[in-house]
Scaffold this motif. Structure first.
Motif, PDB file in Angstrom:
ATOM      1  N   CYS A  13       0.554  -0.948  -0.022  1.00 31.72           N
ATOM      2  CA  CYS A  13      -0.105  -0.034  -0.027  1.00 31.72           C
ATOM      3  C   CYS A  13       0.663   1.536  -0.012  1.00 31.72           C
ATOM      4  CB  CYS A  13      -0.647   0.141   1.503  1.00 31.72           C
ATOM      5  SG  CYS A  13      -2.206  -0.979   0.716  1.00 31.72           S
ATOM      6  N   GLY A  14       1.907   1.116   0.825  1.00 31.66           N
ATOM      7  CA  GLY A  14       2.542   2.131   1.234  1.00 31.66           C
ATOM      8  C   GLY A  14       3.457   2.982  -0.478  1.00 31.66           C
ATOM      9  N   LEU A  15       3.869   1.760  -1.315  1.00 26.15           N
ATOM     10  CA  LEU A  15       4.516   1.924  -2.415  1.00 26.15           C
ATOM     11  C   LEU A  15       3.300   2.283  -3.561  1.00 26.15           C
ATOM     12  CD1 LEU A  15       6.937  -1.089  -3.363  1.00 26.15           C
ATOM     13  CD2 LEU A  15       7.686   1.188  -2.297  1.00 26.15           C
ATOM     14  N   MET A  16       2.032   1.721  -3.865  1.00 26.16           N
ATOM     15  CA  MET A  16       1.507   2.653  -4.360  1.00 26.16           C
ATOM     16  C   MET A  16       0.884   3.920  -4.290  1.00 26.16           C
ATOM     17  SD  MET A  16       0.223  -0.028  -6.620  1.00 26.16           S
ATOM     18  CE  MET A  16      -0.974   0.747  -7.354  1.00 26.16           C
ATOM     19  N   ALA A  17       0.875   4.051  -2.949  1.00 24.33           N
ATOM     20  CA  ALA A  17       0.506   5.768  -2.515  1.00 24.33           C
ATOM     21  C   ALA A  17       1.948   6.156  -2.546  1.00 24.33           C
ATOM     22  CB  ALA A  17       0.389   5.723  -1.076  1.00 24.33           C
ATOM     23  N   LEU A  18       2.824   5.752  -2.647  1.00 25.44           N
ATOM     24  CA  LEU A  18       4.148   6.842  -3.823  1.00 25.44           C
ATOM     25  C   LEU A  18       4.253   6.623  -5.067  1.00 25.44           C
ATOM     26  CD1 LEU A  18       7.106   5.280  -1.448  1.00 25.44           C
ATOM     27  CD2 LEU A  18       6.299   7.757  -1.136  1.00 25.44           C
ATOM     28  N   MET A  19       3.499   5.894  -5.466  1.00 26.17           N
ATOM     29  CA  MET A  19       3.747   5.839  -7.223  1.00 26.17           C
ATOM     30  C   MET A  19       2.377   6.595  -7.191  1.00 26.17           C
ATOM     31  SD  MET A  19       3.234   2.783  -9.876  1.00 26.17           S
ATOM     32  CE  MET A  19       1.888   2.344  -9.433  1.00 26.17           C
ATOM     33  N   PHE A  20       1.590   6.328  -6.852  1.00 24.38           N
ATOM     34  CA  PHE A  20       0.001   7.437  -7.348  1.00 24.38           C
ATOM     35  C   PHE A  20       0.778   8.710  -6.955  1.00 24.38           C
ATOM     36  CE2 PHE A  20      -3.407  10.077  -5.804  1.00 24.38           C
ATOM     37  CZ  PHE A  20      -4.557   9.849  -7.084  1.00 24.38           C
ATOM     38  N   PHE A  21       1.263   9.253  -5.818  1.00 25.78           N
ATOM     39  CA  PHE A  21       1.548  11.186  -5.551  1.00 25.78           C
ATOM     40  C   PHE A  21       2.915  11.320  -6.414  1.00 25.78           C
ATOM     41  CE2 PHE A  21      -0.497   9.847  -1.296  1.00 25.78           C
ATOM     42  CZ  PHE A  21      -1.704  10.923  -1.886  1.00 25.78           C
ATOM     43  N   SER A  22       3.453  10.474  -6.780  1.00 23.90           N
ATOM     44  CA  SER A  22       5.000  11.057  -8.026  1.00 23.90           C
ATOM     45  C   SER A  22       4.235  11.146  -8.561  1.00 23.90           C
ATOM     46  CB  SER A  22       5.480   9.783  -8.055  1.00 23.90           C
ATOM     47  OG  SER A  22       6.597  10.034  -8.921  1.00 23.90           O
ATOM     48  N   SER A  23       3.063   9.914  -9.270  1.00 30.42           N
ATOM     49  CA  SER A  23       2.735  10.906 -10.858  1.00 30.42           C
ATOM     50  C   SER A  23       1.230  11.512 -10.839  1.00 30.42           C
ATOM     51  CB  SER A  23       1.311  10.283 -11.282  1.00 30.42           C
ATOM     52  OG  SER A  23       0.652   9.547 -12.242  1.00 30.42           O
ATOM     53  N   ARG A  24       0.825  12.275  -9.663  1.00 34.27           N
ATOM     54  CA  ARG A  24       0.121  13.423  -9.923  1.00 34.27           C
ATOM     55  C   ARG A  24       1.139  14.432  -8.998  1.00 34.27           C
ATOM     56  NH1 ARG A  24      -5.330  13.794  -9.533  1.00 34.27           N
ATOM     57  NH2 ARG A  24      -6.106  11.143  -9.721  1.00 34.27           N
ATOM     58  N   ARG A  25       2.125  14.465  -8.624  1.00 39.39           N
ATOM     59  CA  ARG A  25       2.794  15.854  -8.433  1.00 39.39           C
ATOM     60  C   ARG A  25       3.735  16.223  -9.353  1.00 39.39           C
ATOM     61  NH1 ARG A  25       3.583  15.729  -2.458  1.00 39.39           N
ATOM     62  NH2 ARG A  25       1.460  16.245  -1.332  1.00 39.39           N
ATOM     63  N   GLY A  26       3.623  15.077 -11.054  1.00 38.58           N
ATOM     64  CA  GLY A  26       4.194  16.068 -12.511  1.00 38.58           C
ATOM     65  C   GLY A  26       5.945  15.362 -12.067  1.00 38.58           C
ATOM     66  N   TYR A  27       5.993  14.732 -10.930  1.00 35.94           N
ATOM     67  CA  TYR A  27       7.752  14.057 -10.991  1.00 35.94           C
ATOM     68  C   TYR A  27       8.005  12.687 -11.821  1.00 35.94           C
ATOM     69  CZ  TYR A  27       7.493  15.947  -6.096  1.00 35.94           C
ATOM     70  OH  TYR A  27       7.053  16.322  -5.073  1.00 35.94           O
ATOM     71  N   ASP A  28       7.063  12.384 -12.392  1.00 35.57           N
ATOM     72  CA  ASP A  28       7.497  11.430 -13.890  1.00 35.57           C
ATOM     73  C   ASP A  28       7.237  11.591 -14.829  1.00 35.57           C
ATOM     74  OD1 ASP A  28       7.164   9.325 -11.334  1.00 35.57           O
ATOM     75  OD2 ASP A  28       5.023   9.161 -12.025  1.00 35.57           O
TER      76      ASP A  28
END
Length: 88
Positions: free
Chosen positions: A61-76
């Motif tokens: 769950c932590g890794l999925m949350a990090l992936m979600f927030f990383s994508s939302r904030r434009g880090y990817d």
């Protein structure tokens, strides 16, 4: 309504056959080990199973949350050099 063509019917049939084979294999393995009593777990085994499941769920769950927030904030965005900056 869209009609289903022959390739989709064959794909669905193949997937249903694979599902049936998997269910058969699970049932066969379950019945083959159903009468075995030498594989019992004591309290330490149940505690280890519970803690392992709990921490695996937390990490997933932590890794999925990090992936979600990383994508939302434009880090990817910087990691993908082939993405167009402006839509055409």
């Amino acid at each position: 309504m869209r009609s289903i063509n022959l390739s989709q019917v064959l794909l669905i049939a193949a997937l249903l056959i694979l599902l049936g084979l998997a269910a058969f294999g699970i049932a066969w393995a379950w019945s083959a080990t159903n009468g075995v009593d030498d594989a019992a777990m004591d309290e330490n085994g149940w505690i280890a199973l519970g803690l392992g499941s709990f921490f695996s769920l937390i990490i997933g769950c932590g890794l999925m949350a990090l992936m979600f927030f990383s994508s939302r904030r434009g880090y990817d965005e910087a990691a993908d050099p082939f993405r167009n900056k402006e839509p055409k």
